[in-house]
Enzyme design. Structure first.
Site, short mmCIF file in Angstrom:
data_model
loop_
_atom_site.label_atom_id
_atom_site.label_comp_id
_atom_site.label_asym_id
_atom_site.label_seq_id
_atom_site.Cartn_x
_atom_site.Cartn_y
_atom_site.Cartn_z
N GLU A 97 60.29 18.10 38.91
CA GLU A 97 60.05 18.98 39.84
C GLU A 97 61.50 19.78 39.96
OE1 GLU A 97 59.43 22.40 41.86
OE2 GLU A 97 57.44 20.98 41.49
N ASP A 134 53.62 20.20 45.03
CA ASP A 134 52.76 19.91 46.42
C ASP A 134 52.14 18.76 46.55
OD1 ASP A 134 50.23 19.88 44.80
OD2 ASP A 134 50.59 22.33 44.56
N PRO A 166 60.95 30.81 37.42
CA PRO A 166 61.56 29.30 36.89
C PRO A 166 60.39 28.88 35.87
CG PRO A 166 61.55 29.32 39.29
CD PRO A 166 61.01 30.53 39.12
N GLN A 180 63.48 30.17 44.14
CA GLN A 180 62.16 31.05 44.38
C GLN A 180 61.86 31.40 45.80
OE1 GLN A 180 59.32 28.71 42.19
NE2 GLN A 180 60.09 26.98 43.04
N ASP A 195 52.02 21.07 35.27
CA ASP A 195 51.20 21.65 36.57
C ASP A 195 52.24 22.98 36.78
OD1 ASP A 195 49.82 22.52 38.70
OD2 ASP A 195 50.73 21.00 39.99
N CYS A 196 52.44 23.89 35.99
CA CYS A 196 53.18 24.91 35.92
C CYS A 196 52.81 26.13 36.72
CB CYS A 196 53.78 25.49 34.40
SG CYS A 196 52.22 25.63 33.67
N HIS A 241 43.04 20.48 40.65
CA HIS A 241 43.68 19.17 40.43
C HIS A 241 42.83 18.12 39.89
CE1 HIS A 241 46.41 21.13 43.56
NE2 HIS A 241 47.41 20.73 42.89
#
Length: 285
Positions: A108, A88, A165, A33, A158-159, A64
């Site tokens: 990830e 992140d 992707p 990406q 946490d998409c 979060h």
């Protein structure tokens, strides 16, 4: 880009939001990406993937805190937590604050995101990558949950939005894999977009999750960076009582955990499951 230039988000057709760019810290086409991290005078450091803002230093804590504390405190005794995405590091940061958690696995797909967020967004992870309970897996989330033999108490997706992707993390294959990877009494939660503008995404997620879980719903928070109203988080478990805990129970667990939050609190927790009528109507149609 030079100072005073602007960056335009491209998530929605026909309209969008722009950010002034004070300084580009990193811009690169990874194997998966387009990744950019830049500084903005109002929001601090901003990260975007494929033209869509993922996080900002100014308001990331809302997202979060809500995507971690709601399922973890509703569960009450989570020992093993799986994070899908979250490169992140901020989701990991929030999970590590729960001292009763014994193991944290993060999957990830893009190792570059992890490496450069550690360098350019260090406040997001705040040292969490060094937590001895943490294990990083570079893999596709769908593949991981369908191949993994481990079981988890809480799974947090946490998409990104369902483009590029992140698209595979809104499929039945992924939801079935998560269902199979949960311990009895486990909870699955996921980012599910701004429901006023992305209502079809919520409806589709609800329909697909309902094939596997007895109790499927959403909870919500208002996050300034994500334009268009409240952000919805998908919620799925086989125990409806976990979504209906009273504020006193959540308060006791919150106090016992010794958490110090900037947005989340027990009243916010219980109130976040109240949804606007337009979304309830869409889910029932």
């Amino acid at each position: 880009m030079t100072r005073k230039e602007t960056w335009l988000e491209t998530l929605h057709d026909g309209f969008g939001q722009y950010f002034s760019v004070d300084k580009v810290l990193y811009h690169h086409q990874t194997d998966h990406q387009d990744l950019i991290i830049f500084e903005n005078v109002s929001l601090g450091r901003v990260m975007a993937l494929d033209g869509v803002v993922q996080t900002t230093e100014r308001d990331e804590f809302i997202y979060h805190e809500m995507l971690t504390n709601v399922p973890l405190l509703a569960h009450g005794n989570a020992k093993r937590v799986l994070i899908i995405g979250g490169g992140d590091g901020a989701m990991l940061r929030e999970v590590t604050r729960h001292k009763n958690v014994e193991q944290i696995t993060m999957v990830e797909i893009d190792a570059t995101v992890v490496d450069f967020c550690r360098q350019y967004l260090p406040n997001h992870s705040a040292g969490a990558y060094d937590d001895p309970r943490f294990k990083l897996m570079i893999d596709d989330g769908v593949n991981f949950v369908n191949q993994c033999q481990e079981k988890f108490d809480v799974i947090i997706s946490d998409c990104t939005d369902p483009i590029g992707p992140g698209e595979s993390l809104f499929t039945s294959d992924f939801y079935q894999g998560c269902y199979n990877s949960l311990n009895e009494g486990g909870i699955f939660v996921a980012q599910n977009g701004v429901c006023f503008l992305q209502q079809d995404e919520a409806v589709n997620s609800h329909r697909k999750l309902s094939h596997y879980f007895k109790d499927v719903s959403f909870y919500q928070a208002a996050i300034p960076t994500y334009y268009g109203g409240i952000m919805t988080f998908a919620w799925a478990s086989n125990n409806p009582a976990l979504r209906q805990l009273d504020v006193g129970t959540i308060q006791a667990r919150f106090d016992a955990a010794g958490l110090n939050c900037r947005y989340y609190n027990p009243a916010i927790h219980t109130g976040s499951f109240a949804l606007p009528q337009y979304l309830l109507d869409a889910l029932r149609s």
